[in-house]
Enzyme design. Structure first.
Site, mmCIF file in Angstrom:
data_model
loop_
_atom_site.group_PDB
_atom_site.id
_atom_site.type_symbol
_atom_site.label_atom_id
_atom_site.label_comp_id
_atom_site.label_asym_id
_atom_site.label_seq_id
_atom_site.Cartn_x
_atom_site.Cartn_y
_atom_site.Cartn_z
ATOM 1 C CG ASP A 10 -7.615 -33.178 15.161
ATOM 2 O OD1 ASP A 10 -8.080 -33.723 16.251
ATOM 3 O OD2 ASP A 10 -6.275 -32.938 14.974
ATOM 4 C CG ASP A 110 -8.760 -37.461 17.599
ATOM 5 O OD1 ASP A 110 -7.919 -38.139 16.825
ATOM 6 O OD2 ASP A 110 -8.251 -36.339 18.217
ATOM 7 C CD GLU A 111 -6.198 -36.425 13.263
ATOM 8 O OE1 GLU A 111 -5.809 -36.139 12.254
ATOM 9 O OE2 GLU A 111 -5.128 -36.497 14.237
HETATM 10 P P1 TTP Z 1 -4.273 -36.152 18.970
HETATM 11 O O1 TTP Z 1 -5.262 -35.874 17.908
HETATM 12 O O2 TTP Z 1 -2.733 -36.136 18.616
HETATM 13 O O3 TTP Z 1 -4.318 -35.222 20.246
HETATM 14 P P2 TTP Z 1 -5.661 -34.547 21.119
HETATM 15 O O4 TTP Z 1 -6.903 -34.978 20.458
HETATM 16 O O5 TTP Z 1 -5.379 -35.176 22.415
HETATM 17 O O6 TTP Z 1 -5.183 -33.191 21.149
HETATM 18 P P3 TTP Z 1 -5.532 -31.929 19.836
HETATM 19 O O7 TTP Z 1 -6.331 -31.130 20.802
HETATM 20 O O8 TTP Z 1 -4.052 -31.606 19.917
HETATM 21 O O9 TTP Z 1 -5.881 -32.804 18.851
HETATM 22 O O10 TTP Z 1 -4.609 -37.501 19.569
HETATM 23 C C1 TTP Z 1 -5.651 -37.998 19.592
HETATM 24 C C2 TTP Z 1 -6.132 -39.070 20.806
HETATM 25 O O11 TTP Z 1 -5.205 -40.153 20.545
HETATM 26 C C3 TTP Z 1 -5.549 -38.362 22.038
HETATM 27 O O12 TTP Z 1 -6.576 -37.873 22.851
HETATM 28 C C4 TTP Z 1 -4.977 -39.616 22.954
HETATM 29 C C5 TTP Z 1 -4.577 -40.568 21.903
HETATM 30 N N1 TTP Z 1 -3.119 -40.317 21.689
HETATM 31 C C6 TTP Z 1 -2.309 -41.385 22.491
HETATM 32 O O13 TTP Z 1 -2.960 -42.251 23.015
HETATM 33 N N2 TTP Z 1 -0.815 -41.412 22.353
HETATM 34 C C7 TTP Z 1 -0.288 -40.483 21.906
HETATM 35 O O14 TTP Z 1 0.779 -40.124 21.749
HETATM 36 C C8 TTP Z 1 -0.798 -39.453 21.053
HETATM 37 C C9 TTP Z 1 -0.390 -38.342 20.280
HETATM 38 C C10 TTP Z 1 -2.434 -39.584 21.084
HETATM 39 CA CA CA Z 2 -7.236 -34.351 18.122
#
Ligand code: TTP
Ligand code: CA
Length: 368
Positions: A10, A110-111
């Protein structure tokens, strides 16, 4: 056959970290990446924020004006989301990850899940070393950090990846898994949102450990067979869901229902433009150009008609797509003389576009 080992990768605060990479001066400031609604001013929402901004309480989904209130006086940087750029970074990282997996499943931008069973011969120490190698390669290639979870299945791997962020690495062996998740709240289980959580609360279940002790039949009677069984098994750290190798897509399409039936291409113009814009943005963000375009028309008695054409050259722009779709629709309507209720546009014969860097990666991955 060794016991399965699954890894989840992730990327940390992904959109905001991408912004830090191309502008390192942002790194120590609160960075908030926003999607503006187009209604002017600060109307819109936060997509994500870096960890500096999160310390002020900024979260995904927050209205931009709220984030600005929270960050007043904090020298914060608010940026408009550049989805094409994040997709491009994501695509390069996914290409790196794919090479480390026996089976590879991209879950979102991103996962990803990696089944690494064979590669590490079922050995958790080797799995950990592989994770460190992956982290270092992503850092070197893209200057990005990620959090990795390793476990006996997807559920445990995902919870492990979430456990320590950013730049985390959590390894959970099979015999540790049930205990590791037992104290967590039920919404740490993938797929448990606010609704399932509140139903579980109403039967006195707050933690995963409490869920694991429920009568499975009671859970299926409340949630249905599929979700009920999933909840029971997942809470007990059991999950047979395979890492699903995804095939490359063969086509992309978009379809719209018209406000009124139409008979001429002129009347459909606005719809065709919207469909093509939306479709082109999807196809190009996924990194494809295409050689074939098709249109489909559905009449009010649900008969369908279609036309398609394959071109000698690659098409790779909104204008190419709109011109091709308009010509096909015009031909179809002239030949069929129908009243159309729904119109769709499709592209196929996809060709992956290779930028300089991906071309290099492509070649080096072949050489391995
Ligand atoms: P996430 O993996 O939920 O979050 P993140 O990568 O920003 O943070 P973390 O370090 O906790 O993993 O989401 C991945 C991407 O998806 C994030 O960078 C932006 C996008 N996103 C949105 O556009 N809207 C949303 O509501 C969420 C949760 C994420
Ligand atoms: Ca993430």
């Amino acid at each position: 056959m060794p016991e399965r080992i699954v890894m989840e990768v992730d990327l940390d605060y992904f959109y905001a970290q991408c912004e830090e990479v191309r502008n390192p001066a942002l790194k120590d400031k609160p960075v908030v990446v926003c999607i503006y609604s187009g209604r002017g001013g600060d109307s819109g929402a936060v997509t994500t924020a870096n960890y500096v901004a999160r310390r002020y309480g900024v979260r995904s989904g927050l209205p931009i004006f709220r984030a600005k209130q929270l960050l007043r006086g904090a020298d914060a940087v608010f940026l408009k989301a550049d989805l094409d750029y994040y997709d491009e970074v994501s695509r390069r990282i996914m290409n790196i990850l794919r090479r480390y997996a026996d089976k590879f499943e991209e879950v979102s931008v991103d996962e990803a899940y990696l089944d690494i069973t064979e590669r590490v011969k079922g050995d958790y120490e080797a799995a950990k070393q592989l994770a460190l190698k992956i982290k270092s390669e992503i850092k070197q290639a893209e200057n990005l950090t990620c959090s990795i979870g390793i476990g006996p299945n997807k559920v445990v791997a995902k919870i492990a990846a979430d456990h320590q962020k950013p730049n985390g690495l959590t390894v959970i062996k099979p015999h540790e898994a049930a205990e590791f998740i037992a104290k967590m709240n039920v919404d740490k289980l993938p797929g448990v949102g606010a609704k399932t959580k509140s139903i579980l609360e109403s039967i006195g279940v707050k933690t995963i450990g409490e869920l694991a002790k429920q009568d499975p039949q009671k859970l299926t009677s409340i949630f249905g067979i599929k979700l009920g069984n999933y909840l029971y098994n997942a809470a007990n750290a059991r999950d047979d869901e395979p890492v699903k190798e995804r095939l490359e897509p063969t086509q992309f399409s978009r379809i719209a229902t018209l406000k009124q039936d139409i008979q001429s291409v002129k009347e459909a113009e606005g719809y065709v433009e919207d469909l093509c814009r939306d479709l082109y943005s999807k196809v190009s963000s996924q990194g494809y150009a295409f050689k074939s375009v098709g249109v489909i028309c559905v009449t009010d008695n649900l008969s369908t008609y279609s036309r398609s054409e394959t071109y000698e050259h690659l098409l790779d722009s909104y204008d190419d797509l709109k011109t091709a779709a308009t010509a096909l629709l015009s031909r179809l309507l002239e030949e069929e003389k129908i009243k159309v209720r729904r119109v769709g546009v499709r592209v196929s014969d996809l060709v992956r576009k290779l930028g300089q860097k991906t071309l290099y990666e492509y070649i080096t991955s072949k050489a391995e």
